[in-house]
Design a protein around this motif. Sequence first.
Motif, mmCIF file in Angstrom:
data_model
loop_
_atom_site.group_PDB
_atom_site.id
_atom_site.type_symbol
_atom_site.label_atom_id
_atom_site.label_comp_id
_atom_site.label_asym_id
_atom_site.label_seq_id
_atom_site.Cartn_x
_atom_site.Cartn_y
_atom_site.Cartn_z
ATOM 1 N N LYS A 128 0.821 -1.211 0.000
ATOM 2 C CA LYS A 128 0.000 0.000 0.000
ATOM 3 C C LYS A 128 0.856 1.261 0.000
ATOM 4 C CE LYS A 128 -2.324 3.262 2.669
ATOM 5 N NZ LYS A 128 -1.828 4.235 3.668
ATOM 6 N N ASN A 129 1.901 1.299 0.829
ATOM 7 C CA ASN A 129 2.738 2.496 0.930
ATOM 8 C C ASN A 129 3.460 2.789 -0.374
ATOM 9 O OD1 ASN A 129 1.988 2.832 3.616
ATOM 10 N ND2 ASN A 129 3.715 1.649 4.398
ATOM 11 N N TRP A 130 4.057 1.762 -0.975
ATOM 12 C CA TRP A 130 4.814 1.990 -2.208
ATOM 13 C C TRP A 130 3.902 2.252 -3.398
ATOM 14 C CZ3 TRP A 130 9.394 3.688 -2.147
ATOM 15 C CH2 TRP A 130 10.300 3.282 -1.176
ATOM 16 N N THR A 131 2.720 1.640 -3.396
ATOM 17 C CA THR A 131 1.768 1.927 -4.473
ATOM 18 C C THR A 131 1.341 3.385 -4.432
ATOM 19 O OG1 THR A 131 0.949 -0.360 -4.422
ATOM 20 C CG2 THR A 131 -0.461 1.283 -5.472
ATOM 21 N N GLU A 132 1.112 3.923 -3.234
ATOM 22 C CA GLU A 132 0.762 5.339 -3.102
ATOM 23 C C GLU A 132 1.884 6.229 -3.632
ATOM 24 O OE1 GLU A 132 -2.311 5.780 0.655
ATOM 25 O OE2 GLU A 132 -0.144 5.841 1.041
ATOM 26 N N LYS A 133 3.119 5.915 -3.279
ATOM 27 C CA LYS A 133 4.246 6.752 -3.718
ATOM 28 C C LYS A 133 4.431 6.681 -5.223
ATOM 29 C CE LYS A 133 6.841 6.497 0.629
ATOM 30 N NZ LYS A 133 8.102 6.071 1.272
ATOM 31 N N ILE A 134 4.357 5.480 -5.778
ATOM 32 C CA ILE A 134 4.521 5.327 -7.231
ATOM 33 C C ILE A 134 3.395 6.034 -7.973
ATOM 34 C CG2 ILE A 134 4.508 3.640 -9.118
ATOM 35 C CD1 ILE A 134 5.915 1.686 -7.223
ATOM 36 N N LEU A 135 2.179 5.907 -7.461
ATOM 37 C CA LEU A 135 1.039 6.570 -8.092
ATOM 38 C C LEU A 135 1.220 8.081 -8.095
ATOM 39 C CD1 LEU A 135 -1.886 6.566 -9.203
ATOM 40 C CD2 LEU A 135 -2.664 6.600 -6.828
ATOM 41 N N ARG A 136 1.560 8.641 -6.950
ATOM 42 C CA ARG A 136 1.707 10.099 -6.857
ATOM 43 C C ARG A 136 2.839 10.604 -7.752
ATOM 44 N NH1 ARG A 136 -2.513 9.224 -5.484
ATOM 45 N NH2 ARG A 136 -3.387 9.204 -3.382
ATOM 46 N N GLN A 137 3.956 9.898 -7.771
ATOM 47 C CA GLN A 137 5.081 10.380 -8.572
ATOM 48 C C GLN A 137 4.818 10.210 -10.063
ATOM 49 O OE1 GLN A 137 7.473 12.095 -7.185
ATOM 50 N NE2 GLN A 137 8.269 12.549 -9.218
ATOM 51 N N THR A 138 4.084 9.182 -10.436
ATOM 52 C CA THR A 138 3.720 9.021 -11.852
ATOM 53 C C THR A 138 2.788 10.145 -12.278
ATOM 54 O OG1 THR A 138 3.904 6.620 -11.613
ATOM 55 C CG2 THR A 138 2.802 7.434 -13.572
ATOM 56 N N GLU A 139 1.887 10.535 -11.391
ATOM 57 C CA GLU A 139 1.013 11.670 -11.696
ATOM 58 C C GLU A 139 1.829 12.945 -11.887
ATOM 59 O OE1 GLU A 139 -3.102 10.404 -9.367
ATOM 60 O OE2 GLU A 139 -1.571 11.585 -8.318
ATOM 61 N N VAL A 140 2.862 13.124 -11.070
ATOM 62 C CA VAL A 140 3.739 14.293 -11.232
ATOM 63 C C VAL A 140 4.480 14.225 -12.564
ATOM 64 C CG1 VAL A 140 5.764 15.468 -10.302
ATOM 65 C CG2 VAL A 140 3.991 14.634 -8.753
ATOM 66 N N LEU A 141 4.925 13.029 -12.943
ATOM 67 C CA LEU A 141 5.628 12.868 -14.213
ATOM 68 C C LEU A 141 4.726 13.222 -15.391
ATOM 69 C CD1 LEU A 141 8.037 11.765 -15.937
ATOM 70 C CD2 LEU A 141 6.942 9.525 -15.796
ATOM 71 N N ARG A 157 -2.522 9.699 -22.019
ATOM 72 C CA ARG A 157 -3.792 8.966 -22.013
ATOM 73 C C ARG A 157 -3.559 7.474 -21.796
ATOM 74 N NH1 ARG A 157 -6.831 5.739 -24.841
ATOM 75 N NH2 ARG A 157 -5.115 5.430 -26.310
ATOM 76 N N SER A 158 -2.581 6.909 -22.510
ATOM 77 C CA SER A 158 -2.310 5.484 -22.384
ATOM 78 C C SER A 158 -1.799 5.138 -20.993
ATOM 79 C CB SER A 158 -1.282 5.067 -23.445
ATOM 80 O OG SER A 158 -0.919 3.710 -23.300
ATOM 81 N N ALA A 159 -0.879 5.947 -20.448
ATOM 82 C CA ALA A 159 -0.336 5.676 -19.118
ATOM 83 C C ALA A 159 -1.416 5.800 -18.046
ATOM 84 C CB ALA A 159 0.819 6.634 -18.820
ATOM 85 N N SER A 160 -2.316 6.741 -18.224
ATOM 86 C CA SER A 160 -3.381 6.914 -17.241
ATOM 87 C C SER A 160 -4.324 5.714 -17.220
ATOM 88 C CB SER A 160 -4.172 8.192 -17.554
ATOM 89 O OG SER A 160 -5.232 8.361 -16.653
ATOM 90 N N ILE A 161 -4.657 5.204 -18.398
ATOM 91 C CA ILE A 161 -5.596 4.077 -18.465
ATOM 92 C C ILE A 161 -4.933 2.775 -18.028
ATOM 93 C CG2 ILE A 161 -6.968 2.656 -20.056
ATOM 94 C CD1 ILE A 161 -7.496 5.182 -21.679
ATOM 95 N N ASN A 162 -3.740 2.520 -18.537
ATOM 96 C CA ASN A 162 -3.106 1.210 -18.340
ATOM 97 C C ASN A 162 -2.299 1.095 -17.057
ATOM 98 O OD1 ASN A 162 -4.107 0.373 -20.868
ATOM 99 N ND2 ASN A 162 -2.334 1.229 -21.926
ATOM 100 N N PHE A 163 -1.943 2.225 -16.435
ATOM 101 C CA PHE A 163 -1.073 2.146 -15.259
ATOM 102 C C PHE A 163 -1.673 2.845 -14.039
ATOM 103 C CE2 PHE A 163 2.867 3.397 -12.875
ATOM 104 C CZ PHE A 163 3.231 2.108 -12.518
ATOM 105 N N LEU A 164 -2.052 4.102 -14.190
ATOM 106 C CA LEU A 164 -2.553 4.844 -13.032
ATOM 107 C C LEU A 164 -3.894 4.297 -12.544
ATOM 108 C CD1 LEU A 164 -1.727 8.574 -13.839
ATOM 109 C CD2 LEU A 164 -0.496 6.991 -12.375
ATOM 110 N N THR A 165 -4.782 4.000 -13.457
ATOM 111 C CA THR A 165 -6.114 3.535 -13.055
ATOM 112 C C THR A 165 -6.060 2.242 -12.248
ATOM 113 O OG1 THR A 165 -7.153 4.649 -14.934
ATOM 114 C CG2 THR A 165 -8.388 2.858 -13.900
ATOM 115 N N PRO A 166 -5.296 1.209 -12.652
ATOM 116 C CA PRO A 166 -5.225 0.001 -11.814
ATOM 117 C C PRO A 166 -4.643 0.262 -10.426
ATOM 118 C CG PRO A 166 -4.469 -0.486 -14.041
ATOM 119 C CD PRO A 166 -4.620 0.995 -13.953
ATOM 120 N N LEU A 167 -3.635 1.112 -10.328
ATOM 121 C CA LEU A 167 -3.074 1.428 -9.011
ATOM 122 C C LEU A 167 -4.108 2.148 -8.147
ATOM 123 C CD1 LEU A 167 0.549 2.661 -9.857
ATOM 124 C CD2 LEU A 167 -0.235 0.357 -9.369
ATOM 125 N N ARG A 168 -4.802 3.088 -8.768
ATOM 126 C CA ARG A 168 -5.813 3.837 -8.012
ATOM 127 C C ARG A 168 -6.976 2.926 -7.593
ATOM 128 N NH1 ARG A 168 -6.427 7.473 -11.550
ATOM 129 N NH2 ARG A 168 -4.828 8.893 -10.795
#
Length: 386
Positions: A50-63, A134-145
């Motif tokens: 949970k902790n690392w998923t939150e960090k990866i999600l937030r930093q990917t959003e920043v990227l 768009r692709s990163a949001s659908i295929n990566f961010l959405t599953p983590l969220r």
Amino acid sequence: MEFNVKKLASDAGVFFSRAMQFTEEKLGQAEKTELDAHFENLLARADCTKNWTEKILRQTEVLLQPNPSARVEEFLYEKLDRKVPSRVTNGELLAQYMTEAANDFGPGTPYGKTLIKVGETQRRLGAAEREFIRSASINFLTPLRNFLEGDWRTISKERRILQNRRLDLDACKARVKKAKAAEAKAAAEHELRLTQTEFDRQAEVTRLLLEGISSTHVNHLRCLHEFVESQTNYYAQCYQFMLDLQKQLGRFSGTFVGNAESTSPAAAPSPPAAATAATLPAVPTIPVVPTVVGVPNTVAEGVLNPSEVKPPASGTRRARVLYDYEAADSTELALLADERKVLSNAVFSPQMITVYSLPGMDPDWLIGERGNQKGKVPVTYLELLS
């Protein structure tokens, strides 16, 4: 109203007793039912995920969106179940400014034509960036969220229930120890058995959810591969767009030669290091022939008559052509990556030319000779052989 007051008083009493029980456990004054080592490992693994998923999600959003205000706005739109407005990327905005500037300066001028070409490439880069986001949001961010807002919330809820079941169990154990009368002790033991059953059932439910973290890792691994593929395609597109732009600008180079207000043509980018380090040798420097008194500096003046150019006595090299190049005028030599003729062993032969430098030449250019043909060629389109 009376019911609400009673419920409030009951909840306050439960909260107070729980707080007292936690305090006594911390001080070692109350018994605490310990979970087995495997269960504790599952809990630790779940918390780590949970902790690392939150960090990866937030930093990917920043990227993907460096602007914090834009991220907050997108977050609010998502929470309100409203469509996020389409944004103009920085590349597309730069393309718009360059095109408008070219129209003001004159689209037929060298600067205007170059602004238009660069603007077209920036627009293509902006479109590629939009597709990557768009692709990163659908295929990566959405599953983590979805994991954090779905599976993890369920796990947290069941863990809280398990914690309450454990506290109830420990409280029953304490009452059994304190019971003196046989009837009271029998009632306490009966309650203990019921509480133990509820605790075991809740522990099994929580254990199954925690073991599902392995499936979550597998799913996130697949999503990570898709994210890397999207990012690879994005950077490959950007590299190809810039390479095409550099080739197009190279064709304009004759316009600027000898122009006191212009600069020398920019060197085309070499292929990515990862793709060429293992296949291409280091490019050796070609010796520059020193200026000789009495030799006309025709290259520096912007006039190159192939019939008048003579190769130096020393300093010539053989070079392999890496990319196709279209000559902008009669002073340049067109290049092909291969000679387009089949040899006896049915393979294409790379084009080889002789190159050398003349006094006063731009270091990004060389004189190339192929048979009876002669003209200027860009260095970055060649591999100089040792």
